[in-house]
Design a protein around this motif. Structure first.
Motif, short mmCIF file in Angstrom:
data_model
loop_
_atom_site.label_atom_id
_atom_site.label_comp_id
_atom_site.label_asym_id
_atom_site.label_seq_id
_atom_site.Cartn_x
_atom_site.Cartn_y
_atom_site.Cartn_z
N PHE A 211 0.81 -1.22 0.00
CA PHE A 211 0.00 0.00 0.00
C PHE A 211 0.85 1.27 0.00
CE2 PHE A 211 -2.75 -3.21 1.93
CZ PHE A 211 -3.95 -3.00 1.27
N ASP A 212 0.32 2.26 -0.67
CA ASP A 212 0.91 3.61 -0.58
C ASP A 212 -0.18 4.56 -0.07
OD1 ASP A 212 2.43 5.92 -0.92
OD2 ASP A 212 2.04 6.04 -3.07
N VAL A 213 -1.10 4.97 -0.95
CA VAL A 213 -2.21 5.83 -0.51
C VAL A 213 -3.51 5.03 -0.61
CG1 VAL A 213 -3.52 7.93 -0.97
CG2 VAL A 213 -1.04 7.93 -1.24
N ILE A 214 -4.31 5.09 0.45
CA ILE A 214 -5.63 4.47 0.46
C ILE A 214 -6.65 5.59 0.53
CG2 ILE A 214 -7.26 3.19 1.94
CD1 ILE A 214 -4.90 1.43 2.80
N VAL A 215 -7.66 5.54 -0.32
CA VAL A 215 -8.74 6.52 -0.20
C VAL A 215 -10.03 5.77 0.08
CG1 VAL A 215 -9.21 6.67 -2.70
CG2 VAL A 215 -9.86 8.56 -1.19
N THR A 216 -10.79 6.27 1.05
CA THR A 216 -12.00 5.55 1.41
C THR A 216 -13.02 6.47 2.08
OG1 THR A 216 -12.82 3.51 2.45
CG2 THR A 216 -11.15 4.75 3.68
N THR A 217 -14.19 5.92 2.32
CA THR A 217 -15.28 6.69 2.92
C THR A 217 -15.05 6.84 4.43
OG1 THR A 217 -16.48 4.60 2.98
CG2 THR A 217 -16.99 6.09 1.17
N ASN A 218 -15.90 7.65 5.06
CA ASN A 218 -15.65 8.15 6.41
C ASN A 218 -15.42 7.05 7.46
OD1 ASN A 218 -15.48 9.98 8.49
ND2 ASN A 218 -17.28 11.14 7.90
#
Ligand code: IPM
Ligand code: MN
Length: 322
Positions: A211-218
């Motif tokens: 993993f490097d950057v994870i984008v996710t919901t709140n």
């Protein structure tokens, strides 16, 4: 030019770690003007509101807010609203950046900070037997958070993982996923993939280096950020930034008020100090912040807030000549 910083220690160990962070900022010699404000459950008990107007006015007049912690009661307390959620909402601080860095793991979680299951749309039916929460996901919020994550990935290892549960939450996560993949197409330099949130949790434990950057919901971001903090040395080392389209931004350690150890002078100040360094990044002192970050990460917690802070200040002086 001096920047104005509002310090809100809040509840519990916030009262101990925010002065520690301030001492480090002062030692670094950055031109900052500090103003002190109060918020939290203690403030609610004393003044009937957890986020007084005077605090909000001071925040509005600052470039950044350094926030300690608030105790949030588990049950319902009439009239109490979490001041941290209120501040995020008031300033539309839509991007919650939560980095975790240690041996074998260097991950940044970019958590959507304004909607999802935090929309506040929750109710108990009249019979008291059914409770319903509405999970709000909008294309606008999804677009801007994924864009923010892409920008972060460009400055790191250029890998972005979209985390969702679109196999079950077909509409809400489905929208987040669709919009996210669309936005990511504007960033051909990035390697983009996606994972279901349960798989992401497993992979984070088994192979964090993927993993490097994870984008996710709140809410997923809330949970996964504690998970990666645990993998990277615990909550004592986990900082965060809450950033919107314009100042002020808000910086806070992830750890919370820790009532079990509050008032004993034993809290680890490094998460608050690292949060203060994220604030320096935001204010334009990236080089100084990076150098100081290396020193903080290389300093062990002694078990005493004051001694750890002094050790960090001494090393900063010796190694950075501040
Ligand atoms: C965090 C905290 C907050 C959240 C609580 C205190 C409302 O857990 O910043 O991660 O859930 O966002
Ligand atoms: Mn949390």
């Amino acid at each position: 030019m001096t920047h104005t910083v509002t310090l809100i220690p809040g509840d519990g160990i916030g009262q101990e770690v925010i002065p520690a962070a301030r001492a480090v900022l002062e030692r670094l010699g950055v031109p900052l003007t500090f103003q002190q404000a109060e918020a939290g459950f203690g403030t609610f008990q004393a003044r009937g509101t957890a986020l007084p107007d005077d605090t909000l006015r001071l925040c509005e007049a600052s470039d950044a807010i350094l926030f300690g912690a608030t105790g949030s009661p588990l049950g319902r307390v009439e009239g109490y609203h979490s001041p941290i959620l209120a501040l995020r909402r008031h300033f539309d601080l839509f991007a919650n950046l939560r980095p975790a860095c240690a041996d074998g793991i260097d991950v940044l979680i970019v958590r959507e900070n304004t909607e999802g299951l935090y929309s506040g749309r929750e109710r108990l039916e009249d019979d008291g037997q059914t409770a319903i929460a509405e999970r709000v996901i909008t294309a606008r919020a999804s677009r801007r958070i994924v864009r923010a994550a892409c920008e972060q990935a460009l400055r790191r290892c250029r890998r972005l993982t979209l985390v969702h549960k679109a196999n079950v939450l077909r509409e809400t996560c489905g929208l987040f996923r669709r919009v996210g993949l669309e936005v990511a197409q504007d960033y051909p330099e990035l390697h983009v993939d996606e994972l279901l949130v349960d798989t992401a949790a497993l992979m984070l434990v088994q192979n964090p280096a993927r993993f490097d950057v994870i984008v996710t919901t709140n809410l997923f971001g809330d949970i996964l950020s504690d998970l990666v903090a645990g993998l990277a040395g615990g909550l004592g080392l986990a900082p965060s930034a809450n950033i919107g389209a314009s100042p002020p931004a808000l910086f806070e350690p992830v750890h919370g008020s820790a009532p079990d150890i509050a008032g004993r002078g034993v809290a680890d100040p490094r998460a608050a100090i690292l949060s203060a360094l994220m604030m320096l990044d935001y204010l334009g002192y990236e080089r100084l912040a990076s150098a100081a970050r290396r020193v903080v990460l290389a300093t062990a917690h002694t078990g005493s807030t004051q001694r750890t802070t002094e050790a960090i200040c001494t090393r900063l002086e010796r190694e950075l000549h501040v």
